[in-house]
Design an enzyme around this catalytic site. Structure first.
Site, short mmCIF file in Angstrom:
data_model
loop_
_atom_site.label_atom_id
_atom_site.label_comp_id
_atom_site.label_asym_id
_atom_site.label_seq_id
_atom_site.Cartn_x
_atom_site.Cartn_y
_atom_site.Cartn_z
N ASP A 13 65.79 43.09 32.67
CA ASP A 13 66.67 43.20 31.43
C ASP A 13 67.86 42.47 31.42
OD1 ASP A 13 64.84 44.75 29.83
OD2 ASP A 13 65.41 46.57 30.69
N GLU B 208 57.55 49.18 22.36
CA GLU B 208 57.51 50.52 22.76
C GLU B 208 57.64 51.53 21.75
OE1 GLU B 208 61.09 51.15 25.27
OE2 GLU B 208 60.80 53.30 25.27
N ASP C 176 66.70 48.18 32.50
CA ASP C 176 68.07 48.79 32.59
C ASP C 176 68.11 50.46 32.46
OD1 ASP C 176 67.47 49.04 29.87
OD2 ASP C 176 69.05 47.79 28.99
N GLU D 203 66.39 43.05 23.85
CA GLU D 203 65.81 44.09 22.82
C GLU D 203 66.41 43.40 21.35
OE1 GLU D 203 67.09 47.80 23.87
OE2 GLU D 203 66.16 47.73 25.85
O1 KIV Z 1 64.56 49.34 30.80
C1 KIV Z 1 63.24 49.64 30.96
O2 KIV Z 1 62.58 50.06 31.91
C2 KIV Z 1 62.50 49.40 29.65
C3 KIV Z 1 61.08 49.86 29.86
C4 KIV Z 1 61.02 51.09 29.19
C5 KIV Z 1 60.12 49.15 29.11
O3 KIV Z 1 62.58 48.65 29.03
#
Ligand code: KIV
EC number: 2.1.2.11
Length: 269
Positions: free
Chosen positions: A82, A179, A43, A112
Site C-alpha cells: 500500500d 472491499e 497499511d 485507494e
Molecule cells: O491495508 C490493508 O490490509 C488492506 C486490506 C484490508 C485489503 O487494504
C-alpha cells in the site's frame, strides 16, 4: 515467484488465488510454506501492528520497512504494498513513494480511490510501476465515508463504482481490489474485465482472488471483527491456540518446568 502474468493466467483458467496481509519475515516464511499466492503489506499495519485506530498515521517509511522484511522472508508470493494516506496526492509524491516501496521489494503498489486516480495510474504504469486500485470501502477515506460500512448498496452507486473501475482499468490498472461491496457487484466487476484480476474482501466468492488481514483470520483482532472475516485459527487449532501457548509458557516459567534439561547447556565449569 508468482508474477502478475501468473495472476492473469489464473483468472483465465478460473483458478482462484489467495492473498493475506503480512508485515514481517517469519510470518512471510510461514505463508511461503503454505503456498499463499499473494501478500499484501497493507497499511492495516497501522491497526494490526502499531495499535492505531485507523490507517491514517502510517508512513511510507513504515511501508518500505515492512515490505523489505516480508520480501526477505518470502520468495514465492507476489508482493503488493500500500501507498499510505496522502502519499500519492501529487504525481511527484506517487512516483517518489512508489520508488521507495518498489526498491524495498514490492512488485505492485496499491492506492485507494476511483476514476480521479486515472492520471496517477497511467503515469505510474508508464514508469514501470504496476498499480492495484482499491475501491468500495477505502479505509484511508474513513472520515469521508463516515465509518467502516458496506458501500455501493444501490444500483446507482454500484454503476458509479463500475465506472470508476472502467476509468482506472483504461488508465492501465493491473489489479482491482474491492472491499465491502455486495457480492453481486463483486461478480459483475470480475466478469467485466477478463484480463484484470479482481481481489475481494467482503465482495463475495466470485472475485478472482480473496484477501484477509492475517490477524483477523488468526483470531488476533480483539475489537469488533467485520462480517467478512473468517477465523481459520479457530477451525484448525482452536480459537485460543496462540493465547493458550502464551499461558502455558507463563505457567511453565513460574513452575520451573521450563527450561528443562533439553533446553539447557550443561557444561561443567
Ligand atoms: O491495508 C490493508 O490490509 C488492506 C486490506 C484490508 C485489503 O487494504
Amino acid at each position: 515467484m508468482i508474477s502478475l502474468s501468473d495472476l492473469r493466467q489464473f483468472k483465465q483458467q478460473g483458478r482462484k488465488f489467495s492473498c493475506l496481509t503480512c508485515y514481517d519475515a517469519s510470518m512471510a516464511k510461514a505463508m511461503e510454506l503454505a503456498e499463499v499466492d499473494t501478500i499484501l503489506i497493507g497499511d492495516s499495519l497501522g491497526m494490526a501492528i502499531q495499535g492505531r485506530d485507523s490507517t491514517l498515521p502510517v508512513t511510507v517509511e513504515d511501508m518500505a520497512y515492512h515490505t523489505a522484511a516480508v520480501r526477505r522472508g518470502n520468495q514465492h508470493a507476489l508482493i503488493m504494498t500500500d501507498l499510505p494516506f496522502m502519499s500519492y496526492a501529487t504525481l511527484n509524491d506517487a512516483l517518489h513513494n512508489s520508488r521507495l516501496v518498489m526498491q524495498a521489494g514490492a512488485q505492485v503498489i496499491k492506492i485507494e480511490g476511483g476514476a480521479w486516480l486515472s492520471e496517477t495510474v497511467s503515469v505510474l504504469t508508464r514508469n514501470g510501476v504496476p498499480v492495484c486500485v482499491h475501491l468500495g470501502l477505502t479505509p484511508q477515506s474513513v472520515h469521508v465515508l463516515g465509518g467502516y460500512k458496506l458501500q455501493a448498496k444501490t444500483r446507482e452507486a454500484a454503476d458509479q463504482l463500475i465506472a470508476d473501475c472502467k476509468a482506472v482499468v483504461e488508465a492501465g490498472a493491473a489489479l482491482l481490489l474491492l472491499e465491502c461491496v455486495p457480492a453481486q457487484l463483486g461478480q459483475e466487476i470480475a466478469e467485466l474485465f477478463p484480463t484484470v484480476p479482481v481481489i475481494g474482501i467482503g465482495a463475495g466468492v466470485a472475485t478472482d482472488g480473496q484477501v484477509l488481514v492475517v490477524q483477523d483470520m488468526l483470531g488476533l483482532t480483539f475489537g469488533k471483527v467485520a462480517r467478512f472475516v473468517r477465523n481459520f485459527m479457530k477451525e484448525q487449532a482452536g480459537e485460543t491456540a496462540i493465547m493458550d501457548a502464551f499461558k502455558a509458557y507463563h505457567v511453565a516459567v513460574l513452575d520451573q518446568s521450563f527450561p528443562a534439561k533439553e533446553h539447557t547447556f550443561q557444561v561443567e565449569l
